[in-house]
Design a protein around this motif. Structure first.
Motif, PDB file in Angstrom:
ATOM      1  N   ALA A   1       5.657  60.157  62.660  1.00  0.00           N
ATOM      2  CA  ALA A   1       4.440  60.343  63.229  1.00  0.00           C
ATOM      3  C   ALA A   1       2.771  59.516  62.305  1.00  0.00           C
ATOM      4  O   ALA A   1       3.377  58.717  60.894  1.00  0.00           O
ATOM      5  CB  ALA A   1       4.046  61.826  62.972  1.00  0.00           C
ATOM      6  N   PRO A   2       2.202  58.934  62.819  1.00  0.00           N
ATOM      7  CA  PRO A   2       1.288  58.784  62.216  1.00  0.00           C
ATOM      8  C   PRO A   2       0.307  59.552  61.371  1.00  0.00           C
ATOM      9  O   PRO A   2       0.321  60.277  62.128  1.00  0.00           O
ATOM     10  CB  PRO A   2       0.203  57.899  63.375  1.00  0.00           C
ATOM     11  CG  PRO A   2       0.457  57.708  64.725  1.00  0.00           C
ATOM     12  CD  PRO A   2       1.692  59.082  64.593  1.00  0.00           C
ATOM     13  N   VAL A   3      -0.426  59.416  60.107  1.00  0.00           N
ATOM     14  CA  VAL A   3      -1.457  59.882  59.907  1.00  0.00           C
ATOM     15  C   VAL A   3      -2.383  59.642  60.401  1.00  0.00           C
ATOM     16  O   VAL A   3      -2.545  58.802  61.310  1.00  0.00           O
ATOM     17  CB  VAL A   3      -1.044  59.349  58.423  1.00  0.00           C
ATOM     18  CG1 VAL A   3       0.605  59.739  57.318  1.00  0.00           C
ATOM     19  CG2 VAL A   3      -1.431  57.982  58.195  1.00  0.00           C
ATOM     20  N   LEU A   4      -3.303  60.421  60.360  1.00  0.00           N
ATOM     21  CA  LEU A   4      -4.908  60.298  60.273  1.00  0.00           C
ATOM     22  C   LEU A   4      -5.412  58.742  60.293  1.00  0.00           C
ATOM     23  O   LEU A   4      -6.201  58.806  61.255  1.00  0.00           O
ATOM     24  CB  LEU A   4      -5.400  61.693  59.639  1.00  0.00           C
ATOM     25  CG  LEU A   4      -5.109  62.712  60.091  1.00  0.00           C
ATOM     26  CD1 LEU A   4      -6.086  63.872  59.283  1.00  0.00           C
ATOM     27  CD2 LEU A   4      -5.360  63.107  61.405  1.00  0.00           C
ATOM     28  N   GLY A   5      -5.059  58.645  59.004  1.00  0.00           N
ATOM     29  CA  GLY A   5      -6.074  57.207  59.192  1.00  0.00           C
ATOM     30  C   GLY A   5      -5.088  56.293  60.296  1.00  0.00           C
ATOM     31  O   GLY A   5      -6.076  55.163  60.512  1.00  0.00           O
ATOM     32  N   GLU A   6      -3.984  56.021  61.064  1.00  0.00           N
ATOM     33  CA  GLU A   6      -3.484  55.521  61.801  1.00  0.00           C
ATOM     34  C   GLU A   6      -4.164  55.943  63.242  1.00  0.00           C
ATOM     35  O   GLU A   6      -3.668  55.126  64.271  1.00  0.00           O
ATOM     36  CB  GLU A   6      -2.056  55.008  61.441  1.00  0.00           C
ATOM     37  CG  GLU A   6      -1.700  54.499  60.364  1.00  0.00           C
ATOM     38  CD  GLU A   6      -0.551  55.236  59.477  1.00  0.00           C
ATOM     39  OE1 GLU A   6       0.654  54.287  59.317  1.00  0.00           O
ATOM     40  OE2 GLU A   6      -0.096  56.254  60.395  1.00  0.00           O
ATOM     41  N   LEU A   7      -4.357  57.280  63.150  1.00  0.00           N
ATOM     42  CA  LEU A   7      -4.704  57.573  65.000  1.00  0.00           C
ATOM     43  C   LEU A   7      -5.227  56.850  66.101  1.00  0.00           C
ATOM     44  O   LEU A   7      -5.275  56.762  66.618  1.00  0.00           O
ATOM     45  CB  LEU A   7      -4.595  59.014  64.754  1.00  0.00           C
ATOM     46  CG  LEU A   7      -3.730  60.073  64.499  1.00  0.00           C
ATOM     47  CD1 LEU A   7      -4.358  61.816  64.117  1.00  0.00           C
ATOM     48  CD2 LEU A   7      -2.622  60.035  65.311  1.00  0.00           C
ATOM     49  N   SER A   8      -6.448  56.329  64.961  1.00  0.00           N
ATOM     50  CA  SER A   8      -7.693  55.628  65.707  1.00  0.00           C
ATOM     51  C   SER A   8      -6.887  54.057  67.118  1.00  0.00           C
ATOM     52  O   SER A   8      -7.759  53.945  67.874  1.00  0.00           O
ATOM     53  CB  SER A   8      -8.958  55.450  65.532  1.00  0.00           C
ATOM     54  OG  SER A   8      -8.173  54.776  64.133  1.00  0.00           O
ATOM     55  N   GLU A   9      -6.290  54.256  66.462  1.00  0.00           N
ATOM     56  CA  GLU A   9      -5.777  52.512  66.669  1.00  0.00           C
ATOM     57  C   GLU A   9      -4.163  52.825  67.322  1.00  0.00           C
ATOM     58  O   GLU A   9      -3.368  51.944  67.696  1.00  0.00           O
ATOM     59  CB  GLU A   9      -5.696  51.241  65.243  1.00  0.00           C
ATOM     60  CG  GLU A   9      -4.434  51.885  64.009  1.00  0.00           C
ATOM     61  CD  GLU A   9      -4.566  51.305  63.150  1.00  0.00           C
ATOM     62  OE1 GLU A   9      -4.200  49.294  63.629  1.00  0.00           O
ATOM     63  OE2 GLU A   9      -4.529  51.568  62.073  1.00  0.00           O
ATOM     64  N   ALA A  10      -3.783  54.265  66.947  1.00  0.00           N
ATOM     65  CA  ALA A  10      -2.242  54.434  67.385  1.00  0.00           C
ATOM     66  C   ALA A  10      -1.975  53.904  69.195  1.00  0.00           C
ATOM     67  O   ALA A  10      -1.374  53.044  69.280  1.00  0.00           O
ATOM     68  CB  ALA A  10      -1.836  55.857  67.108  1.00  0.00           C
ATOM     69  N   GLN A  11      -3.392  54.012  70.015  1.00  0.00           N
ATOM     70  CA  GLN A  11      -3.190  53.766  71.499  1.00  0.00           C
ATOM     71  C   GLN A  11      -3.659  52.490  71.980  1.00  0.00           C
ATOM     72  O   GLN A  11      -2.579  51.891  73.101  1.00  0.00           O
ATOM     73  CB  GLN A  11      -4.166  54.927  72.273  1.00  0.00           C
ATOM     74  CG  GLN A  11      -3.945  56.343  71.775  1.00  0.00           C
ATOM     75  CD  GLN A  11      -2.343  56.687  72.560  1.00  0.00           C
ATOM     76  OE1 GLN A  11      -2.159  56.563  73.467  1.00  0.00           O
ATOM     77  NE2 GLN A  11      -2.031  58.075  71.579  1.00  0.00           N
ATOM     78  N   SER A  12      -4.247  52.033  71.006  1.00  0.00           N
ATOM     79  CA  SER A  12      -3.711  50.569  71.358  1.00  0.00           C
ATOM     80  C   SER A  12      -3.520  49.483  70.399  1.00  0.00           C
ATOM     81  O   SER A  12      -3.639  48.147  70.164  1.00  0.00           O
ATOM     82  CB  SER A  12      -5.612  49.777  70.955  1.00  0.00           C
ATOM     83  OG  SER A  12      -6.244  50.167  69.732  1.00  0.00           O
ATOM     84  N   SER A  13      -2.817  49.698  69.676  1.00  0.00           N
ATOM     85  CA  SER A  13      -1.610  48.693  68.887  1.00  0.00           C
ATOM     86  C   SER A  13       0.438  49.285  68.933  1.00  0.00           C
ATOM     87  O   SER A  13      -0.003  50.260  69.940  1.00  0.00           O
ATOM     88  CB  SER A  13      -1.849  48.652  67.499  1.00  0.00           C
ATOM     89  OG  SER A  13      -1.464  50.480  66.865  1.00  0.00           O
ATOM     90  N   HIS A  14       0.806  48.782  67.501  1.00  0.00           N
ATOM     91  CA  HIS A  14       1.692  48.968  67.913  1.00  0.00           C
ATOM     92  C   HIS A  14       2.546  49.600  67.005  1.00  0.00           C
ATOM     93  O   HIS A  14       3.409  49.826  66.343  1.00  0.00           O
ATOM     94  CB  HIS A  14       2.965  47.655  67.816  1.00  0.00           C
ATOM     95  CG  HIS A  14       2.564  47.022  69.103  1.00  0.00           C
ATOM     96  ND1 HIS A  14       3.488  47.074  70.323  1.00  0.00           N
ATOM     97  CD2 HIS A  14       2.443  45.784  69.258  1.00  0.00           C
ATOM     98  CE1 HIS A  14       3.327  46.212  71.358  1.00  0.00           C
ATOM     99  NE2 HIS A  14       2.507  45.649  70.181  1.00  0.00           N
TER     100      HIS A  14
END
Length: 297
Positions: A142-155
């Motif tokens: 699972a992505p951590v909080l710092g990665e959530l903002s880019e999770a939808q637009s990246s890999h």
């Protein structure tokens, strides 16, 4: 010359199948046959059997991640590996917790470990072990909080899945090396004549250990080659495997000392326990590298 090489290769294939049959439910061809001495010789293929178990877990995790959240996918993956092995190592861990969880002497501990019934220490240990593995794998995936903002637009999700799949394969491979080391470094603590796998109770040669280390190294190098091929950061993989190897070595050293003190050696149950302990240690090390904790002042 050619006949000798063919005969040798056929023997090595038989030894791999013997190891696979011993540790899993996977059926092997009837032509493989069996000789008691092969069970001892096949120890060099324990890490490769672990890799097979890890690959199954990785395939199930990858497929399940397409339809379900990380925790569900992880539990399905764990269920697949437990099914494949018949809970062989988990049973050894539970029996070891029952036998060595309390303040009992060596003879009483060995008697408890032979009892097929699950006690309170075994139930607690098994629940905590499975829960910890599920927690580590879920957090790897699972992505951590710092990665959530880019999770939808990246890999990000695909990348984390890839690292988790590699962690599964590598940890299952590496943790099967630990029992080989224990068999070499410790005497058998039980009654050799009544051991379920008597050839393993008589020890493993240093050649067998070298073979197991070679198998482990080949799997590790295959992962490095795959990561380099797809253009992912190889140094990060080396870091993950390096810290995980250190964790496994420290864990193995502690197990050798603890088992020598408590039992005077190893049993089949403690070999299963050793696999479980070093598997979770390697996963914890991978998690620390892939998702390092950032301390905020």
């Amino acid at each position: 010359m050619l006949r000798s090489i063919t005969s040798r290769l056929l023997l090595e294939l038989r030894l791999f199948f013997i190891a696979l049959q011993f540790f899993t439910r996977v059926p092997v061809p009837s032509w493989v046959g069996f000789k008691p001495a092969w069970l001892q010789a096949c120890a060099r293929y324990f890490p490769l059997v672990g890799a097979c178990v890890g690959v199954l877990g990785a395939l199930v995790l990858a497929a399940a991640s397409l339809a379900w959240p990380p925790l569900v996918a992880v539990l399905l993956s764990m269920a697949a590996t437990v099914w494949m092995t018949g809970g062989f190592h988990e049973d050894g861990w539970a029996d070891t917790c029952d036998g060595l969880g309390g303040a009992v002497n060596r003879e009483r501990a060995l008697t408890i470990m032979k009892d097929s019934r699950l006690g309170s220490y075994g139930a607690l240990g098994l629940g905590l072990m499975l829960g910890l593995k599920a927690a580590v794998l879920t957090n790897l995936l699972a992505p951590v909080l710092g990665e959530l903002s880019e999770a939808q637009s990246s890999h990000v999700h695909q990348v984390l899945l890839g690292w988790t799949l590699m962690a599964l394969v590598w940890s299952h491979t590496t943790s099967r090396l630990t029992p080989v080391l224990l068999i070499r470094l410790l005497p058998y603590a039980g009654d050799v004549e009544h051991a379920k796998a008597k050839p393993l109770a008589t020890g493993v040669s240093w050649g067998g250990v070298l073979g197991a280390v070679t198998a482990w190294a080949l799997v590790s190098l295959a992962l490095v080659a795959w990561v380099g091929h797809i253009g992912w950061p190889v140094p990060t993989l080396w870091q993950a495997m390096g810290w995980a190897t250190l964790a496994v070595l420290l864990g193995t050293g502690w197990l050798v000392r603890w088992l020598r003190k408590r039992l005077g050696g190893y049993t089949g149950d403690t070999l299963g326990a050793a696999q479980q302990v070093t598997e979770v240690l390697s996963l914890l090390a991978w998690l620390a590298v892939v998702h390092p904790v950032t301390w905020v002042r």
